[in-house]
Design a protein around this motif. Sequence first.
Motif, PDB file in Angstrom:
ATOM      1  N   ALA A  65       0.855  -1.185   0.000  1.00 27.83           N
ATOM      2  CA  ALA A  65       0.000   0.000   0.000  1.00 27.83           C
ATOM      3  C   ALA A  65       0.889   1.233   0.000  1.00 27.83           C
ATOM      4  O   ALA A  65       1.972   1.229   0.588  1.00 27.83           O
ATOM      5  N   ARG A  66       0.437   2.265  -0.685  1.00 30.15           N
ATOM      6  CA  ARG A  66       1.078   3.576  -0.637  1.00 30.15           C
ATOM      7  C   ARG A  66      -0.031   4.624  -0.549  1.00 30.15           C
ATOM      8  O   ARG A  66      -0.954   4.630  -1.386  1.00 30.15           O
ATOM      9  N   PHE A  67       0.075   5.493   0.431  1.00 28.22           N
ATOM     10  CA  PHE A  67      -0.794   6.661   0.514  1.00 28.22           C
ATOM     11  C   PHE A  67       0.130   7.870   0.482  1.00 28.22           C
ATOM     12  O   PHE A  67       1.018   7.995   1.336  1.00 28.22           O
ATOM     13  N   VAL A  68      -0.028   8.707  -0.518  1.00 28.06           N
ATOM     14  CA  VAL A  68       0.952   9.761  -0.756  1.00 28.06           C
ATOM     15  C   VAL A  68       0.280  11.120  -0.856  1.00 28.06           C
ATOM     16  O   VAL A  68      -0.795  11.259  -1.440  1.00 28.06           O
ATOM     17  N   ARG A  69       0.932  12.098  -0.233  1.00 24.82           N
ATOM     18  CA  ARG A  69       0.584  13.494  -0.478  1.00 24.82           C
ATOM     19  C   ARG A  69       1.646  14.023  -1.427  1.00 24.82           C
ATOM     20  O   ARG A  69       2.831  14.014  -1.105  1.00 24.82           O
ATOM     21  N   VAL A  70       1.233  14.462  -2.617  1.00 23.62           N
ATOM     22  CA  VAL A  70       2.190  14.764  -3.670  1.00 23.62           C
ATOM     23  C   VAL A  70       1.917  16.131  -4.264  1.00 23.62           C
ATOM     24  O   VAL A  70       0.760  16.545  -4.403  1.00 23.62           O
ATOM     25  N   SER A  71       2.981  16.829  -4.600  1.00 21.37           N
ATOM     26  CA  SER A  71       2.862  18.084  -5.332  1.00 21.37           C
ATOM     27  C   SER A  71       4.045  18.191  -6.287  1.00 21.37           C
ATOM     28  O   SER A  71       5.124  17.653  -6.030  1.00 21.37           O
ATOM     29  N   GLY A  72       3.822  18.855  -7.410  1.00 18.21           N
ATOM     30  CA  GLY A  72       4.884  19.079  -8.366  1.00 18.21           C
ATOM     31  C   GLY A  72       5.281  17.866  -9.163  1.00 18.21           C
ATOM     32  O   GLY A  72       6.370  17.817  -9.738  1.00 18.21           O
ATOM     33  N   LEU A  73       4.402  16.858  -9.239  1.00 15.02           N
ATOM     34  CA  LEU A  73       4.735  15.613  -9.933  1.00 15.02           C
ATOM     35  C   LEU A  73       3.491  15.096 -10.628  1.00 15.02           C
ATOM     36  O   LEU A  73       2.405  15.075 -10.045  1.00 15.02           O
ATOM     37  N   ARG A  74       3.628  14.690 -11.866  1.00 15.06           N
ATOM     38  CA  ARG A  74       2.490  14.137 -12.597  1.00 15.06           C
ATOM     39  C   ARG A  74       2.193  12.713 -12.138  1.00 15.06           C
ATOM     40  O   ARG A  74       3.087  11.979 -11.715  1.00 15.06           O
ATOM     41  N   ASP A  75       0.932  12.317 -12.292  1.00 14.12           N
ATOM     42  CA  ASP A  75       0.508  10.998 -11.812  1.00 14.12           C
ATOM     43  C   ASP A  75       1.300   9.865 -12.452  1.00 14.12           C
ATOM     44  O   ASP A  75       1.578   8.855 -11.808  1.00 14.12           O
ATOM     45  N   GLU A  76       1.671   9.993 -13.738  1.00 13.12           N
ATOM     46  CA  GLU A  76       2.325   8.884 -14.420  1.00 13.12           C
ATOM     47  C   GLU A  76       3.711   8.578 -13.855  1.00 13.12           C
ATOM     48  O   GLU A  76       4.258   7.499 -14.102  1.00 13.12           O
ATOM     49  N   ALA A  77       4.295   9.522 -13.102  1.00  5.86           N
ATOM     50  CA  ALA A  77       5.618   9.282 -12.506  1.00  5.86           C
ATOM     51  C   ALA A  77       5.533   8.535 -11.185  1.00  5.86           C
ATOM     52  O   ALA A  77       6.535   7.980 -10.728  1.00  5.86           O
ATOM     53  N   LEU A  78       4.374   8.500 -10.545  1.00  7.05           N
ATOM     54  CA  LEU A  78       4.276   7.951  -9.198  1.00  7.05           C
ATOM     55  C   LEU A  78       4.594   6.452  -9.101  1.00  7.05           C
ATOM     56  O   LEU A  78       5.298   6.046  -8.172  1.00  7.05           O
ATOM     57  N   PRO A  79       4.093   5.584 -10.001  1.00 12.64           N
ATOM     58  CA  PRO A  79       4.391   4.157  -9.819  1.00 12.64           C
ATOM     59  C   PRO A  79       5.880   3.854  -9.758  1.00 12.64           C
ATOM     60  O   PRO A  79       6.333   3.099  -8.888  1.00 12.64           O
ATOM     61  N   ASP A  80       6.666   4.419 -10.668  1.00 15.04           N
ATOM     62  CA  ASP A  80       8.100   4.167 -10.637  1.00 15.04           C
ATOM     63  C   ASP A  80       8.752   4.774  -9.402  1.00 15.04           C
ATOM     64  O   ASP A  80       9.711   4.227  -8.855  1.00 15.04           O
ATOM     65  N   LEU A  81       8.239   5.890  -8.958  1.00 15.93           N
ATOM     66  CA  LEU A  81       8.865   6.600  -7.853  1.00 15.93           C
ATOM     67  C   LEU A  81       8.593   5.941  -6.508  1.00 15.93           C
ATOM     68  O   LEU A  81       9.486   5.857  -5.657  1.00 15.93           O
ATOM     69  N   VAL A  82       7.378   5.468  -6.280  1.00 14.79           N
ATOM     70  CA  VAL A  82       7.028   4.920  -4.964  1.00 14.79           C
ATOM     71  C   VAL A  82       6.883   3.403  -4.979  1.00 14.79           C
ATOM     72  O   VAL A  82       6.559   2.809  -3.959  1.00 14.79           O
ATOM     73  N   GLY A  83       7.141   2.758  -6.122  1.00 14.94           N
ATOM     74  CA  GLY A  83       7.192   1.310  -6.161  1.00 14.94           C
ATOM     75  C   GLY A  83       5.841   0.631  -6.119  1.00 14.94           C
ATOM     76  O   GLY A  83       5.530  -0.102  -5.174  1.00 14.94           O
ATOM     77  N   THR A  84       5.022   0.854  -7.145  1.00 13.18           N
ATOM     78  CA  THR A  84       3.714   0.201  -7.239  1.00 13.18           C
ATOM     79  C   THR A  84       3.510  -0.304  -8.658  1.00 13.18           C
ATOM     80  O   THR A  84       4.249   0.081  -9.573  1.00 13.18           O
ATOM     81  N   PRO A  85       2.507  -1.150  -8.891  1.00 17.12           N
ATOM     82  CA  PRO A  85       2.138  -1.466 -10.269  1.00 17.12           C
ATOM     83  C   PRO A  85       1.667  -0.207 -11.000  1.00 17.12           C
ATOM     84  O   PRO A  85       1.470   0.854 -10.393  1.00 17.12           O
ATOM     85  N   MET A  86       1.495  -0.329 -12.302  1.00 20.00           N
ATOM     86  CA  MET A  86       1.000   0.787 -13.097  1.00 20.00           C
ATOM     87  C   MET A  86      -0.315   1.302 -12.520  1.00 20.00           C
ATOM     88  O   MET A  86      -1.242   0.546 -12.254  1.00 20.00           O
ATOM     89  N   TRP A  87      -0.373   2.629 -12.341  1.00 17.02           N
ATOM     90  CA  TRP A  87      -1.512   3.237 -11.643  1.00 17.02           C
ATOM     91  C   TRP A  87      -1.453   4.732 -11.869  1.00 17.02           C
ATOM     92  O   TRP A  87      -0.413   5.333 -11.600  1.00 17.02           O
ATOM     93  N   PRO A  88      -2.432   5.366 -12.414  1.00 16.59           N
ATOM     94  CA  PRO A  88      -3.666   4.760 -12.939  1.00 16.59           C
ATOM     95  C   PRO A  88      -3.395   3.950 -14.202  1.00 16.59           C
ATOM     96  O   PRO A  88      -2.368   4.143 -14.855  1.00 16.59           O
ATOM     97  N   LEU A  89      -4.324   3.057 -14.548  1.00 14.41           N
ATOM     98  CA  LEU A  89      -4.143   2.225 -15.727  1.00 14.41           C
ATOM     99  C   LEU A  89      -4.276   3.063 -16.990  1.00 14.41           C
ATOM    100  O   LEU A  89      -4.963   4.087 -17.007  1.00 14.41           O
ATOM    101  N   PRO A  90      -3.611   2.627 -18.078  1.00 12.55           N
ATOM    102  CA  PRO A  90      -3.792   3.329 -19.357  1.00 12.55           C
ATOM    103  C   PRO A  90      -5.261   3.296 -19.779  1.00 12.55           C
ATOM    104  O   PRO A  90      -5.987   2.348 -19.473  1.00 12.55           O
ATOM    105  N   ARG A  91      -5.674   4.322 -20.474  1.00 14.76           N
ATOM    106  CA  ARG A  91      -7.045   4.376 -20.983  1.00 14.76           C
ATOM    107  C   ARG A  91      -7.048   3.969 -22.453  1.00 14.76           C
ATOM    108  O   ARG A  91      -6.419   4.612 -23.280  1.00 14.76           O
ATOM    109  N   VAL A  92      -7.715   2.873 -22.742  1.00 14.96           N
ATOM    110  CA  VAL A  92      -7.872   2.425 -24.119  1.00 14.96           C
ATOM    111  C   VAL A  92      -9.216   2.941 -24.608  1.00 14.96           C
ATOM    112  O   VAL A  92     -10.271   2.548 -24.102  1.00 14.96           O
ATOM    113  N   ALA A  93      -9.186   3.845 -25.581  1.00 17.71           N
ATOM    114  CA  ALA A  93     -10.406   4.507 -26.042  1.00 17.71           C
ATOM    115  C   ALA A  93     -11.379   3.507 -26.643  1.00 17.71           C
ATOM    116  O   ALA A  93     -10.968   2.480 -27.206  1.00 17.71           O
ATOM    117  N   PRO A  94     -12.690   3.763 -26.521  1.00 19.67           N
ATOM    118  CA  PRO A  94     -13.685   2.881 -27.146  1.00 19.67           C
ATOM    119  C   PRO A  94     -13.397   2.714 -28.636  1.00 19.67           C
ATOM    120  O   PRO A  94     -13.140   3.689 -29.342  1.00 19.67           O
TER     121      PRO A  94
END
Length: 301
Positions: A65-94
Amino acid sequence: MRTFGTMLVAVAAVTAACTGGGYDPSAPDGGEDVGQAAASARVSGVLFVEQGEGGREGAAVGVGARFVRVSGLRDEALPDLVGTPMWPLPRVAPGAAVRCVERGVDARAVERGAEVRLLDVGPIDLVAGERALRMNPRRFPDLWNVVSGVLYGVDSALPMGVWRFTSPGNPAVGVGAFDVSGASPEPLAAVTLNDLPLQGGAEATVQLPRRGGLALRWQRSPRAEEGDLVTVAFEGAGQMVCAARDEGALDLDAATLDRARELLREGGAVSVHRLRARPFVAPGVDTATLVFDLALRARAN
């Protein structure tokens, strides 16, 4: 499984991307950055269940589990930075068959004054089948004033199936109690790359074709849920992830595979993931997600 070493490398990358020595609210020219960071701070939470052998019964499972208060960082950088699976998942358009994105921590994802605070939300109890475990927060050392706080994690031979996570929360950090349950997806089966089986494991290897595209196939789950994805990830001199709905097929054209071969020129890994993400509500958390990640991984030759 997630390791401290992985996080150290990612944090070092973020530090290199930031100008100066990290977040310093006492710096003479830091007032505007600090004010912007406070205004944009958000709290995100992720509970995750990882199984590195595609969901095979009896194999080790990593839970965290990771609960993070974050500023100055885009969401896509968080998984690599805090050690989690891909999150949020990629969006595959309809109507789209596949979507590919390149991921990683770089200067484009980091602002000056970036800060990630890993929050202590109290003990987290988990129940999987007849097994019950408690994850207690473990202190993560402050690194260059970019990332600090606590981690949650445990590795064990836990059964896949329905999982339940509960926590009393922690008023000191403004996060309330939560109780969330979710069912893991089925194990990956009959996975092939251009008709060659992908088994995964410590000794497994895979060789991409020298030219042309790539056809990934797997056994479609009869119990797949809306939003379930299967991804193929190429990790070498950078990382590219291609995602499709969990419908049994993912095809990459020659140009996309050329890019994957370029990333893997000096070696790396190819992995296939069955991913399921379910949002949940926790007081004081802007976005919270339970993520299941069943993966097969092989070294790239």
